[in-house]
Write a protein that holds these residues in place. Structure first.
Motif, PDB file in Angstrom:
ATOM      1  N   ASP A  47     -15.437  26.659 -11.688  1.00  0.00           N
ATOM      2  CA  ASP A  47     -14.460  25.968 -12.521  1.00  0.00           C
ATOM      3  C   ASP A  47     -14.700  24.470 -12.536  1.00  0.00           C
ATOM      4  O   ASP A  47     -14.753  23.831 -11.487  1.00  0.00           O
ATOM      5  CB  ASP A  47     -13.026  26.237 -12.039  1.00  0.00           C
ATOM      6  CG  ASP A  47     -12.567  27.647 -12.338  1.00  0.00           C
ATOM      7  OD1 ASP A  47     -13.239  28.349 -13.121  1.00  0.00           O
ATOM      8  OD2 ASP A  47     -11.531  28.054 -11.797  1.00  0.00           O
ATOM      9  N   GLY A  48     -14.883  23.927 -13.745  1.00  0.00           N
ATOM     10  CA  GLY A  48     -15.010  22.497 -13.919  1.00  0.00           C
ATOM     11  C   GLY A  48     -16.402  21.922 -13.766  1.00  0.00           C
ATOM     12  O   GLY A  48     -16.599  20.745 -14.073  1.00  0.00           O
ATOM     13  N   ASP A  49     -17.388  22.713 -13.310  1.00  0.00           N
ATOM     14  CA  ASP A  49     -18.727  22.140 -13.174  1.00  0.00           C
ATOM     15  C   ASP A  49     -19.402  22.058 -14.545  1.00  0.00           C
ATOM     16  O   ASP A  49     -18.881  22.523 -15.559  1.00  0.00           O
ATOM     17  CB  ASP A  49     -19.570  22.883 -12.138  1.00  0.00           C
ATOM     18  CG  ASP A  49     -20.050  24.272 -12.538  1.00  0.00           C
ATOM     19  OD1 ASP A  49     -19.806  24.700 -13.688  1.00  0.00           O
ATOM     20  OD2 ASP A  49     -20.675  24.935 -11.696  1.00  0.00           O
ATOM     21  N   GLU A  50     -20.576  21.450 -14.600  1.00  0.00           N
ATOM     22  CA  GLU A  50     -21.215  21.261 -15.892  1.00  0.00           C
ATOM     23  C   GLU A  50     -21.672  22.573 -16.511  1.00  0.00           C
ATOM     24  O   GLU A  50     -21.755  22.682 -17.742  1.00  0.00           O
ATOM     25  CB  GLU A  50     -22.349  20.244 -15.828  1.00  0.00           C
ATOM     26  CG  GLU A  50     -23.528  20.608 -14.988  1.00  0.00           C
ATOM     27  CD  GLU A  50     -24.565  19.485 -14.945  1.00  0.00           C
ATOM     28  OE1 GLU A  50     -24.615  18.647 -15.859  1.00  0.00           O
ATOM     29  OE2 GLU A  50     -25.323  19.459 -13.975  1.00  0.00           O
ATOM     30  N   ASP A  52     -19.897  25.420 -16.259  1.00  0.00           N
ATOM     31  CA  ASP A  52     -18.651  25.916 -16.829  1.00  0.00           C
ATOM     32  C   ASP A  52     -18.385  25.233 -18.174  1.00  0.00           C
ATOM     33  O   ASP A  52     -18.062  25.895 -19.167  1.00  0.00           O
ATOM     34  CB  ASP A  52     -17.500  25.661 -15.855  1.00  0.00           C
ATOM     35  CG  ASP A  52     -16.168  26.195 -16.337  1.00  0.00           C
ATOM     36  OD1 ASP A  52     -16.120  27.335 -16.837  1.00  0.00           O
ATOM     37  OD2 ASP A  52     -15.168  25.464 -16.217  1.00  0.00           O
ATOM     38  N   ARG A  53     -18.564  23.943 -18.229  1.00  0.00           N
ATOM     39  CA  ARG A  53     -18.345  23.211 -19.486  1.00  0.00           C
ATOM     40  C   ARG A  53     -19.339  23.649 -20.562  1.00  0.00           C
ATOM     41  O   ARG A  53     -18.988  23.780 -21.735  1.00  0.00           O
ATOM     42  CB  ARG A  53     -18.424  21.705 -19.245  1.00  0.00           C
ATOM     43  CG  ARG A  53     -17.264  21.181 -18.401  1.00  0.00           C
ATOM     44  CD  ARG A  53     -17.222  19.660 -18.342  1.00  0.00           C
ATOM     45  NE  ARG A  53     -18.411  19.053 -17.750  1.00  0.00           N
ATOM     46  CZ  ARG A  53     -18.605  18.854 -16.458  1.00  0.00           C
ATOM     47  NH1 ARG A  53     -17.670  19.208 -15.573  1.00  0.00           N
ATOM     48  NH2 ARG A  53     -19.707  18.280 -16.021  1.00  0.00           N
ATOM     49  N   ALA A  54     -20.576  23.920 -20.168  1.00  0.00           N
ATOM     50  CA  ALA A  54     -21.584  24.367 -21.134  1.00  0.00           C
ATOM     51  C   ALA A  54     -21.224  25.736 -21.709  1.00  0.00           C
ATOM     52  O   ALA A  54     -21.325  25.957 -22.914  1.00  0.00           O
ATOM     53  CB  ALA A  54     -22.964  24.421 -20.472  1.00  0.00           C
ATOM     54  N   GLN A  56     -18.213  27.020 -21.840  1.00  0.00           N
ATOM     55  CA  GLN A  56     -17.012  26.847 -22.653  1.00  0.00           C
ATOM     56  C   GLN A  56     -17.361  26.289 -24.036  1.00  0.00           C
ATOM     57  O   GLN A  56     -16.691  26.601 -25.021  1.00  0.00           O
ATOM     58  CB  GLN A  56     -15.997  25.935 -21.956  1.00  0.00           C
ATOM     59  CG  GLN A  56     -15.496  26.455 -20.625  1.00  0.00           C
ATOM     60  CD  GLN A  56     -14.969  27.870 -20.688  1.00  0.00           C
ATOM     61  OE1 GLN A  56     -14.263  28.237 -21.602  1.00  0.00           O
ATOM     62  NE2 GLN A  56     -15.338  28.676 -19.698  1.00  0.00           N
ATOM     63  N   ALA A  57     -18.400  25.489 -24.113  1.00  0.00           N
ATOM     64  CA  ALA A  57     -18.829  24.934 -25.398  1.00  0.00           C
ATOM     65  C   ALA A  57     -19.491  25.988 -26.278  1.00  0.00           C
ATOM     66  O   ALA A  57     -19.588  25.820 -27.484  1.00  0.00           O
ATOM     67  CB  ALA A  57     -19.790  23.768 -25.164  1.00  0.00           C
TER      68      ALA A  57
END
Length: 86
Positions: A47-50, A52-54, A56-57
């Motif tokens: 949760d919240g790492d890069e 996870d962000r990738a 989510q994108a």
């Protein structure tokens, strides 16, 4: 995955480190962040790492397989059904 966060995870899975894309792979890692499902069949994100962000994108490209909520931050495993050629 980020092997610096939990390096023992690779050993526990039995997956050879050379079969992972991790932050030490620099350019390959950056390319994989731009399209996670294209570069890997299995993605481990905290949760919240890069990573996870990738994911989510690009949510449609990496269906959720399992969410592990036993620890903080929690981890999520995504499985890609795309044919990757890396």
């Amino acid at each position: 995955m980020e092997t610096s966060v939990d390096p023992e995870l690779v050993a526990l899975t039995g997956i050879p480190l050379r079969q992972t894309i991790n932050e030490s792979d620099l350019e390959i890692y950056r390319d994989a962040l731009d399209a996670p499902a294209v570069h890997a069949n299995l993605v481990l994100a905290f949760d919240g790492d890069e990573i996870d962000r990738a994911v989510q994108a690009h949510p449609a490209a990496s269906p959720l397989f399992a969410a592990l909520r036993r620890r903080q931050p929690s981890a999520t495993i995504y499985i890609s059904d795309s044919d990757f050629a890396q």
